[in-house]
Design a protein around this motif. Sequence first.
Motif, PDB file in Angstrom:
ATOM      1  N   LYS A 146     -55.276 -10.977 -12.024  1.00 50.59           N
ATOM      2  CA  LYS A 146     -53.899 -10.123 -11.796  1.00 50.59           C
ATOM      3  C   LYS A 146     -53.055 -10.601 -13.110  1.00 50.59           C
ATOM      4  O   LYS A 146     -52.333  -9.484 -13.694  1.00 50.59           O
ATOM      5  CB  LYS A 146     -53.172 -10.642 -10.536  1.00 50.59           C
ATOM      6  CG  LYS A 146     -54.122 -10.107  -9.414  1.00 50.59           C
ATOM      7  CD  LYS A 146     -53.223 -10.521  -8.211  1.00 50.59           C
ATOM      8  CE  LYS A 146     -53.789  -9.814  -6.808  1.00 50.59           C
ATOM      9  NZ  LYS A 146     -53.547 -10.656  -5.632  1.00 50.59           N
ATOM     10  N   ASN A 149     -53.956  -8.730 -16.051  1.00 52.75           N
ATOM     11  CA  ASN A 149     -53.521  -7.092 -15.932  1.00 52.75           C
ATOM     12  C   ASN A 149     -52.373  -6.895 -16.136  1.00 52.75           C
ATOM     13  O   ASN A 149     -51.732  -5.938 -16.978  1.00 52.75           O
ATOM     14  CB  ASN A 149     -53.904  -6.680 -14.644  1.00 52.75           C
ATOM     15  CG  ASN A 149     -55.404  -6.641 -14.205  1.00 52.75           C
ATOM     16  OD1 ASN A 149     -56.090  -6.252 -15.094  1.00 52.75           O
ATOM     17  ND2 ASN A 149     -55.819  -6.606 -12.801  1.00 52.75           N
ATOM     18  N   GLU A 158     -52.608   1.664 -17.916  1.00 51.78           N
ATOM     19  CA  GLU A 158     -54.208   1.440 -17.480  1.00 51.78           C
ATOM     20  C   GLU A 158     -55.217   2.308 -18.022  1.00 51.78           C
ATOM     21  O   GLU A 158     -56.133   1.969 -18.047  1.00 51.78           O
ATOM     22  CB  GLU A 158     -54.171   1.469 -15.975  1.00 51.78           C
ATOM     23  CG  GLU A 158     -55.380   1.131 -15.283  1.00 51.78           C
ATOM     24  CD  GLU A 158     -55.862  -0.206 -15.394  1.00 51.78           C
ATOM     25  OE1 GLU A 158     -55.173  -1.245 -15.226  1.00 51.78           O
ATOM     26  OE2 GLU A 158     -57.082  -0.320 -15.722  1.00 51.78           O
ATOM     27  N   ARG A 163     -61.995  -2.269 -19.544  1.00 53.54           N
ATOM     28  CA  ARG A 163     -62.732  -3.661 -19.106  1.00 53.54           C
ATOM     29  C   ARG A 163     -64.161  -3.247 -19.133  1.00 53.54           C
ATOM     30  O   ARG A 163     -64.609  -2.353 -18.365  1.00 53.54           O
ATOM     31  CB  ARG A 163     -62.062  -4.122 -17.785  1.00 53.54           C
ATOM     32  CG  ARG A 163     -60.673  -4.469 -17.907  1.00 53.54           C
ATOM     33  CD  ARG A 163     -60.192  -4.675 -16.307  1.00 53.54           C
ATOM     34  NE  ARG A 163     -58.852  -4.779 -16.393  1.00 53.54           N
ATOM     35  CZ  ARG A 163     -58.047  -3.607 -16.469  1.00 53.54           C
ATOM     36  NH1 ARG A 163     -58.320  -2.545 -16.374  1.00 53.54           N
ATOM     37  NH2 ARG A 163     -56.779  -3.705 -16.506  1.00 53.54           N
ATOM     38  N   ARG A 416     -61.647  -0.687 -13.580  1.00 55.19           N
ATOM     39  CA  ARG A 416     -60.098  -0.707 -13.714  1.00 55.19           C
ATOM     40  C   ARG A 416     -59.675  -2.104 -13.174  1.00 55.19           C
ATOM     41  O   ARG A 416     -60.275  -3.044 -12.508  1.00 55.19           O
ATOM     42  CB  ARG A 416     -59.834   0.409 -12.371  1.00 55.19           C
ATOM     43  CG  ARG A 416     -58.447   0.898 -12.493  1.00 55.19           C
ATOM     44  CD  ARG A 416     -58.202   2.243 -11.783  1.00 55.19           C
ATOM     45  NE  ARG A 416     -58.429   1.725 -10.356  1.00 55.19           N
ATOM     46  CZ  ARG A 416     -58.477   2.704  -9.231  1.00 55.19           C
ATOM     47  NH1 ARG A 416     -58.303   4.008  -9.740  1.00 55.19           N
ATOM     48  NH2 ARG A 416     -58.554   2.641  -7.993  1.00 55.19           N
ATOM     49  N   GLY A 417     -58.168  -2.296 -13.570  1.00 49.76           N
ATOM     50  CA  GLY A 417     -57.642  -3.503 -13.153  1.00 49.76           C
ATOM     51  C   GLY A 417     -57.849  -4.088 -11.849  1.00 49.76           C
ATOM     52  O   GLY A 417     -58.405  -5.168 -11.465  1.00 49.76           O
ATOM     53  N   ASP A 418     -57.587  -3.315 -10.768  1.00 46.24           N
ATOM     54  CA  ASP A 418     -57.564  -3.741  -9.246  1.00 46.24           C
ATOM     55  C   ASP A 418     -59.181  -3.846  -8.995  1.00 46.24           C
ATOM     56  O   ASP A 418     -59.497  -4.740  -8.174  1.00 46.24           O
ATOM     57  CB  ASP A 418     -57.048  -2.641  -8.327  1.00 46.24           C
ATOM     58  CG  ASP A 418     -57.418  -1.075  -8.622  1.00 46.24           C
ATOM     59  OD1 ASP A 418     -58.295  -1.174  -9.710  1.00 46.24           O
ATOM     60  OD2 ASP A 418     -57.042  -0.311  -7.945  1.00 46.24           O
TER      61      ASP A 418
END
Length: 467
Positions: A146, A149, A158, A163, A416-418
């Motif tokens: 996190k 991110n 984003e 990634r 994606r980051g999440d």
Amino acid sequence: MATSKTSSLLILGASGDLAARLLMPGLAGLLAHEPDRRVQLIGAGVEDLTDAQWKARVKESFASVKAKGPAVQATLRSTKYIKADVTAKDDLQKLVDACTSDPAIYFALPPAITELACGQLQKMELPPATSLALEKPFGTDERSAKKLNTLLLKIVPENRIHRVDHFLGRSTVLNLLGLRFANRLIEPMLSNRDVENIEIVYDEQLGLENRARYYDHAGALVDMIQSHLLQVLAVLVMEAPATLSAQDVRDQKQLALRAMRIWDDDPASSRRARYTGGTINGRKLPAYVKEDGVDPSLGTETLAEVVVEVRNMRWAGVPIMLRSGKALGDYRREIVVTFKAPTHVPPEFHTLKEPDRLRILIDPDEMFLELNVNGPGDPLVIDRAALEAVFNPGDLPAYGEVLQGILDGDAALSVRGDAAVEGWRIVAPVLAAWRKNEVPLDDYRAGSAGPASWPKGLAEAAPAQKR
Ligand SMILES: O=C1O[C@H](COP(=O)(O)O)[C@@H](O)[C@H](O)[C@H]1O
């Protein structure tokens, strides 16, 4: 899609192994496939390399995949190397200024250096369409992922953060989209109504291959399952996206990841093991703990198995085993979907033993639907038959697909980051249990199928059995 505009690819850590072994051959494949594409390749690193030495390296990497054509030649002519300390703002500025268009900055660097470089980039005024590409491991746990991110989002939005997960660029994984969402037949069968269990297995014959510095701190669970196999699973179990846009696909993957839990919330259902010395295909392999650079006190596993459940209406109750290991006797890379038995089987078919299975090989690109049929001779004797499909392999190697997405600003194949955070959340209970030694670290001989005491996958275990 080829573009006439020149894109700039700036590789930080360009003199390292990742760039030579994967990035440059991937780029070469892309350039050979798209003769109109123009890419200015700038390599940067701490090593002292003349332009001629750099060009010779790039040429060698390109030649290793026999890449030819005008795009390949154009990149070879224009590529240059700049010696730089990528953690220093002035050096980074020099690198960005050398790019003729808004750069795609690829961090082929250890995570700690990547973070330092990002810390500097955050303070700089970057060209508006700058994008960033980062390799795994993305953080070391939920919290650090996190935090990373947050740092990246201070540099670019984003949709310009890639990634990288090269498994998402593999043709078999891309073919899952076609198989699932371009057929009437398969999709309705993929749910807890009809599926008994799923296995995703990536067993390698290779050992450590001089990667102790990274692998000894990662281990099989983080190296393969937390990152790649959870992403593959998300593609296999997600709901149908309305379109294949980055947003739609990644939204659906994220919903699937968010529903994933360790089976029965019991990390003790996981397994881990480490190889001892042995022989694979006539090649002798030392025990993992004897490999150069390994610290035996870390207790790193080279084989890991976890069972997860996707707790949503479609998948609840279906055990899904993820397994990956090194130095195994068999090269086995596949997704196996085992179906439930028919609700009623005529008693005359007493020879029916095996369930239906959909077997999707991750490499080579093949698929088998294993079914029960009436064999030759006695019509009541059930035989096995397999419908076989050979997927046409994609035009590009996995890293070619990944670089194409990065250079074209399409994040569909990036994590994606999440989703990166979710990967850590899913395996966290297992990592914690292993740290507390609640799960034994077993041994297996290099070249074997794994510890003799382990059952051979879910297909042979009792359905939904807690292990
Ligand atoms: O990312 C990784 O993947 C490779 C396996 O992928 P492949 O495309 O080379 O088969 C694995 O060997 C490595 O440990 C891991 O870091």
